[in-house]
Design a protein around this motif. Structure first.
Motif, PDB file in Angstrom:
ATOM      1  N   TRP A 167      -1.800  -4.502   7.128  1.00  0.00           N
ATOM      2  CA  TRP A 167      -2.305  -4.584   6.033  1.00  0.00           C
ATOM      3  C   TRP A 167      -3.166  -5.665   5.222  1.00  0.00           C
ATOM      4  O   TRP A 167      -3.796  -5.600   4.385  1.00  0.00           O
ATOM      5  N   ALA A 168      -3.791  -6.553   6.464  1.00  0.00           N
ATOM      6  CA  ALA A 168      -5.066  -7.135   6.149  1.00  0.00           C
ATOM      7  C   ALA A 168      -6.467  -6.334   6.524  1.00  0.00           C
ATOM      8  O   ALA A 168      -7.308  -7.061   5.802  1.00  0.00           O
ATOM      9  N   ALA A 172       0.753  -1.122  -0.104  1.00  0.00           N
ATOM     10  CA  ALA A 172       0.022   0.139   0.064  1.00  0.00           C
ATOM     11  C   ALA A 172       0.942   1.185  -0.081  1.00  0.00           C
ATOM     12  O   ALA A 172       1.835   1.299   0.776  1.00  0.00           O
ATOM     13  N   THR A 173       0.531   2.415  -0.947  1.00  0.00           N
ATOM     14  CA  THR A 173       1.363   3.575  -0.718  1.00  0.00           C
ATOM     15  C   THR A 173       1.178   4.253   0.235  1.00  0.00           C
ATOM     16  O   THR A 173      -0.175   4.511   0.462  1.00  0.00           O
ATOM     17  N   LEU A 174       2.163   4.708   0.945  1.00  0.00           N
ATOM     18  CA  LEU A 174       1.947   5.636   2.147  1.00  0.00           C
ATOM     19  C   LEU A 174       2.328   7.013   1.826  1.00  0.00           C
ATOM     20  O   LEU A 174       3.224   7.235   1.205  1.00  0.00           O
ATOM     21  N   LEU A 175       1.286   8.045   2.131  1.00  0.00           N
ATOM     22  CA  LEU A 175       1.391   9.221   1.774  1.00  0.00           C
ATOM     23  C   LEU A 175       1.793  10.076   2.915  1.00  0.00           C
ATOM     24  O   LEU A 175       2.323  11.225   2.985  1.00  0.00           O
ATOM     25  N   ASP A 224       0.912 -11.417  14.978  1.00  0.00           N
ATOM     26  CA  ASP A 224       1.640 -10.284  14.692  1.00  0.00           C
ATOM     27  C   ASP A 224       0.657  -8.578  14.761  1.00  0.00           C
ATOM     28  O   ASP A 224      -0.230  -8.958  13.908  1.00  0.00           O
ATOM     29  N   ARG A 225       1.190  -7.829  15.469  1.00  0.00           N
ATOM     30  CA  ARG A 225       0.296  -6.734  15.375  1.00  0.00           C
ATOM     31  C   ARG A 225       0.296  -5.821  14.063  1.00  0.00           C
ATOM     32  O   ARG A 225      -0.859  -5.193  13.630  1.00  0.00           O
ATOM     33  N   GLY A 232      -8.527  -7.677  11.755  1.00  0.00           N
ATOM     34  CA  GLY A 232      -8.126  -7.441  13.105  1.00  0.00           C
ATOM     35  C   GLY A 232      -9.039  -7.406  14.235  1.00  0.00           C
ATOM     36  O   GLY A 232      -9.040  -8.206  15.441  1.00  0.00           O
ATOM     37  N   TRP A 233     -10.208  -7.266  13.710  1.00  0.00           N
ATOM     38  CA  TRP A 233     -11.389  -7.579  14.780  1.00  0.00           C
ATOM     39  C   TRP A 233     -11.902  -8.898  14.985  1.00  0.00           C
ATOM     40  O   TRP A 233     -12.077  -9.473  16.013  1.00  0.00           O
TER      41      TRP A 233
END
Length: 445
Positions: free
Chosen positions: A117-118, A4-7, A111-112, A123-124
């Motif tokens: 990324w998922a 994912a591109t981080l801005l 892994d936190r 996470g929930w």
């Protein structure tokens, strides 16, 4: 994992508490067979379920607390293990006429970074399935404390992957991290201090995938697709292994050129890959000011954590406009370093010896998929290999538990040596499970 591109910089990562929900788990339990049917994945779990039932029964009788240490070759492993404990064990209990036929409630370390990324939905679900989120790149005291208490109390089996991450190879294992052994000794020490006479059992669990109907023509077609993509000429006189090695070398040469790495003349592929890995790690460590020490996995985790520390910031809303712009700049640079580190991780499992040692269909297919995944990561778009290698099968096996209480005196005398020996013994058992011939019966649809 996806890219994912981080801005911009982002708010700090909050701790994800365990919020186990039997209702959510019941829904997932019913959904898992549907998921596996869609993936065309058969599960061979009856023998493992029978072995684990004995351990679960011993735990419920108050004889031991359970630490389940499983091989982690694939991202699908958590789903496979959830199906084992929630579906296969109750089914096997009914078959044996046992009284307690309920799904086994678990606690497990994850892994936190997975929810990053998922996505938040995953996470929930992890939280409500009994997951304990842990930052792998630093000393996460709250997560370790929770895992230690879970194991020492013994109410739930604790499930951990001692490899720390997937390597996408069913027949080759990454070096084990010492955390599982240390957790076992911590819990055993706590229980002894409380005069709790139960033992801690470390139960090795093997997870191995294979294709149900090997089709070598599909291997040839996928190799040809890679050759075309990389601009290589198809040479009918070359064998499959040589073609695979040429593809790997071509990809490696392109990455070496990008990083301005000049390979030594007549250097083997394994040595060139190692030089590329070390170059990538040193680059990330230099950027973040980290000390180069430990295994490849440990170094990757430290780089990952350093990147997160620069991306996920405290008090972002209190920064001035200039400081916020600089934080965004630093976050983008950190994200770029993490992208390089992920590429290094993709090459962790690529080697020539995996095919040379045993040129089976499964090993060829796994290496082809690894190369396709690496190219997809570089090009930032998923590689859909065609034709499909077909439906798969996963086989779960269980080794005899490793009793920890009898090792406590050794631990008190020399902690490092005792942890190392337990880790070695666990790795030996997991490797033995990994090399066991796959049975031809007891396959669940």
């Amino acid at each position: 994992m996806p890219r994912a591109t981080l801005l911009t910089a982002r708010p700090s990562l909050r701790r994800l508490p365990t919020r186990a929900s039997r209702i959510v788990q019941a829904g997932l339990r019913r959904l898992l067979p549907v998921v596996f049917a869609g993936q065309r994945l058969r599960r061979d779990t009856r023998a493992a379920a029978s072995d684990l039932l004995e351990q679960i029964a011993a735990s419920r009788r108050g004889e031991c607390n359970l630490l389940i240490a499983f091989r982690h070759p694939s991202p699908r492993d958590p789903l496979v293990l959830a199906d084992l404990f929630w579906n296969a064990l109750p089914s096997e209990a009914r078959r044996q006429g046992r009284i307690d036929q309920k799904p086994v409630q678990l606690r497990f370390l994850y892994d936190r970074g997975i929810p990053i990324w998922a996505g938040p939905i995953i996470g929930w679900l992890l939280q409500r399935s009994g997951g304990i989120a842990i930052h792998r790149g630093r000393l996460d005291r709250p997560a370790l404390k929770q895992a230690r208490e879970t194991l020492s109390q013994g109410r739930y089996p604790l499930v951990v992957a001692p490899e720390g991450a997937t390597n996408n190879l069913s027949e080759e294992m990454a070096p084990l991290e010492p955390g599982v052994a240390q957790l076992a000794f911590w819990a055993a020490t706590d229980m002894e201090a409380c005069q709790d006479r139960r033992d801690v059992h470390v139960v090795p669990v093997g997870v191995r995938y294979c294709w149900r109907r090997p089709n070598w023509s599909h291997i040839d077609a996928r190799l040809e697709g890679l050759e075309v993509h990389l601009g290589l000429n198809r040479d009918p006189s070359k064998g499959r292994r040589d073609r695979l090695l040429e593809i790997g070398m071509t990809l490696l040469a392109a990455l070496e050129q990008l990083e301005r790495i000049k390979p030594v003349a007549d250097q083997s592929m394994a040595d060139r890959i190692e030089d590329y890995r070390l170059h990538g790690l040193r680059k990330g460590e230099s950027h973040f000011g980290l000390r180069a020490s430990g295994t490849l996995q440990e170094r990757c985790r430290r780089i990952e954590q350093a990147g997160w520390d620069r991306i996920y910031r405290e008090n972002l809303d209190q920064l001035s406009a200039l400081d916020r712009s600089l934080a965004d700049w630093e976050a983008r640079e950190a994200d770029q370093q993490l992208t390089h580190m992920r590429l290094v991780e993709h090459f962790t499992s690529i080697s020539g010896h995996y095919i040379k040692d045993q040129p089976s269909f499964d090993r060829f297919a796994e290496m082809v998929e690894l190369l396709e995944e690496a190219i997809g990561w570089i090009e930032d778009k998923p590689w859909k290999g065609k034709p499909s290698f077909g439906p798969q099968r996963v086989v779960i096996t269980v080794a005899k538990p490793i009793a920890v209480r009898q090792r406590l005196d050794e631990y008190k005398n020399n902690r490092r040596e005792a942890v190392q020996q337990l880790t070695v013994d666990l790795q030996r058992d997991l490797e033995r499970l990994m090399s066991t011939d796959i049975p031809k019966t007891h396959v669940s649809d």
